[in-house]
Design a protein around this motif. Structure first.
Motif, short mmCIF file in Angstrom:
data_model
loop_
_atom_site.label_atom_id
_atom_site.label_comp_id
_atom_site.label_asym_id
_atom_site.label_seq_id
_atom_site.Cartn_x
_atom_site.Cartn_y
_atom_site.Cartn_z
N TRP A 1 63.86 23.27 26.33
CA TRP A 1 64.31 22.13 26.49
C TRP A 1 63.66 21.31 27.55
CZ3 TRP A 1 66.27 20.03 22.28
CH2 TRP A 1 66.98 20.70 21.39
N GLU A 2 63.40 21.74 28.66
CA GLU A 2 62.73 21.15 29.72
C GLU A 2 60.93 20.78 29.25
OE1 GLU A 2 61.14 19.29 33.02
OE2 GLU A 2 63.09 19.64 32.42
N ARG A 3 60.65 21.93 28.49
CA ARG A 3 59.17 21.40 27.95
C ARG A 3 59.22 20.10 27.17
NH1 ARG A 3 58.42 26.07 25.73
NH2 ARG A 3 58.83 25.31 23.60
N ARG A 4 60.17 20.13 26.24
CA ARG A 4 60.33 18.88 25.35
C ARG A 4 60.64 17.57 26.04
NH1 ARG A 4 64.09 21.31 20.39
NH2 ARG A 4 62.14 22.44 19.55
N ARG A 5 61.62 17.73 27.11
CA ARG A 5 61.72 16.48 27.97
C ARG A 5 60.36 16.13 28.86
NH1 ARG A 5 62.32 14.73 32.52
NH2 ARG A 5 61.77 16.77 33.71
N ALA A 6 59.82 17.28 29.31
CA ALA A 6 58.62 16.89 30.17
C ALA A 6 57.49 16.26 29.41
CB ALA A 6 58.22 18.10 31.00
N GLU A 7 57.19 17.06 28.09
CA GLU A 7 56.08 16.37 27.38
C GLU A 7 56.36 15.08 26.69
OE1 GLU A 7 55.78 19.43 24.37
OE2 GLU A 7 54.79 20.83 25.79
N GLY A 8 57.59 14.41 26.72
CA GLY A 8 57.84 13.26 26.17
C GLY A 8 57.55 13.07 24.70
N THR A 9 57.43 14.22 23.86
CA THR A 9 57.39 14.10 22.63
C THR A 9 58.58 14.04 21.50
OG1 THR A 9 57.45 16.48 22.47
CG2 THR A 9 55.13 15.67 22.75
N HIS A 10 59.82 13.85 22.17
CA HIS A 10 61.10 13.87 21.73
C HIS A 10 61.94 13.03 22.20
CE1 HIS A 10 59.75 17.76 20.49
NE2 HIS A 10 60.45 18.00 19.64
N HIS A 11 62.57 12.21 21.36
CA HIS A 11 63.62 11.44 21.92
C HIS A 11 64.91 12.45 22.05
CE1 HIS A 11 62.20 7.50 20.95
NE2 HIS A 11 61.93 7.81 19.69
N LEU A 12 65.38 12.60 23.41
CA LEU A 12 66.46 13.39 23.97
C LEU A 12 67.65 12.77 24.46
CD1 LEU A 12 63.98 15.90 25.28
CD2 LEU A 12 65.57 16.37 23.32
N PRO A 13 68.51 11.89 23.58
CA PRO A 13 69.63 11.25 24.28
C PRO A 13 70.79 12.38 24.39
CG PRO A 13 69.56 10.95 21.77
CD PRO A 13 68.06 11.51 22.17
N VAL A 14 71.75 12.32 25.39
CA VAL A 14 72.85 13.12 25.78
C VAL A 14 74.10 12.23 25.69
CG1 VAL A 14 71.40 14.84 26.68
CG2 VAL A 14 72.49 12.96 28.11
N ALA A 15 74.89 12.94 25.24
CA ALA A 15 76.47 12.11 25.21
C ALA A 15 77.02 12.79 26.36
CB ALA A 15 77.23 12.41 23.94
N LEU A 16 77.76 11.84 27.19
CA LEU A 16 78.50 12.37 28.59
C LEU A 16 79.88 11.67 28.41
CD1 LEU A 16 75.57 11.26 30.96
CD2 LEU A 16 76.17 13.66 30.02
N ALA A 17 80.95 12.61 28.78
CA ALA A 17 82.11 12.13 29.08
C ALA A 17 82.37 12.66 30.63
CB ALA A 17 83.29 12.90 28.00
N GLY A 18 82.59 11.31 31.17
CA GLY A 18 82.53 11.38 32.46
C GLY A 18 81.21 11.97 32.96
N ASP A 19 81.31 13.17 33.91
CA ASP A 19 79.94 13.87 34.16
C ASP A 19 79.54 15.03 33.37
OD1 ASP A 19 77.99 13.73 35.89
OD2 ASP A 19 78.73 15.37 37.26
N ARG A 20 80.44 15.27 32.04
CA ARG A 20 80.23 16.37 31.40
C ARG A 20 79.32 16.02 30.30
NH1 ARG A 20 84.73 18.46 27.93
NH2 ARG A 20 83.57 20.22 26.58
N LEU A 21 78.52 16.92 29.95
CA LEU A 21 77.59 16.74 28.82
C LEU A 21 78.51 17.22 27.51
CD1 LEU A 21 73.59 17.17 28.80
CD2 LEU A 21 74.93 17.95 26.68
N ILE A 22 78.54 16.60 26.39
CA ILE A 22 79.42 16.83 25.40
C ILE A 22 78.58 17.10 24.04
CG2 ILE A 22 81.48 16.34 26.31
CD1 ILE A 22 81.29 13.59 24.66
N GLY A 23 77.48 16.40 23.95
CA GLY A 23 76.64 16.37 22.95
C GLY A 23 75.26 15.96 23.16
#
Length: 158
Positions: free
Chosen positions: A50-72
């Protein structure tokens, strides 16, 4: 106003995304995917991917957060010259039916056209993707990770 929000994936959340990915697989596919596959996930190796995908910038990678917890999260290829592919869309089961997945798909793969692979024996996902304008193309394959049958779905322009 929902008690969650959508944000871009940042480096400090990559391991949390990997943990969410593993937990979501176990929740969603516990009766579909053999236990030895679900038990074999490696958090560190997943985080590296996942870090490779994030760093390369080749993917849209939205996350869903409830408070400070990643839920999706979602992952879609980002290629202006080609059709995008929704490669992942996972939401923790406690958040199913809340609109989190709807927001993630619209953030990761807005508009059309787009493709995705979905397990053949997963009617809940089929109904969700149909609601978002996707349709079964008739193309089949064995999932490279689980060897279970998958279907290629496509959302056409419009």
């Amino acid at each position: 106003m929902p008690d969650w929000r959508i944000a871009p994936l940042t480096a400090n959340r990559v391991t949390e995304l990997a943990a969410c990915h593993i937990a979501s697989w176990r929740e969603a596919y516990g009766t579909l995917v053999p236990a030895h596959i679900l038990d074999g996930f490696d958090l560190e190796r997943s985080a590296i991917t996942w870090e490779r995908r994030r760093a390369e910038g080749t993917h849209h990678l939205p996350v869903a957060l409830a408070g400070d917890r990643l839920i999706g999260f979602a992952s879609a290829t980002d290629s202006p010259a080609a059709e995008s592919e929704l490669e992942a869309l996972y939401v923790r089961s406690a958040w199913h039916g809340t609109g989190v997945a709807d927001a993630l798909i619209e953030t990761a793969a807005p508009g059309s056209p787009c493709t995705l692979w979905v397990f053949a024996d997963y009617p809940r996902a089929h109904a969700f993707y149909r609601r978002h304008g996707f349709a079964d193309t008739g193309i089949r394959r064995a999932d490279p990770f689980t060897l279970l049958p998958e279907l290629l779905w496509r959302r056409e322009p419009g």
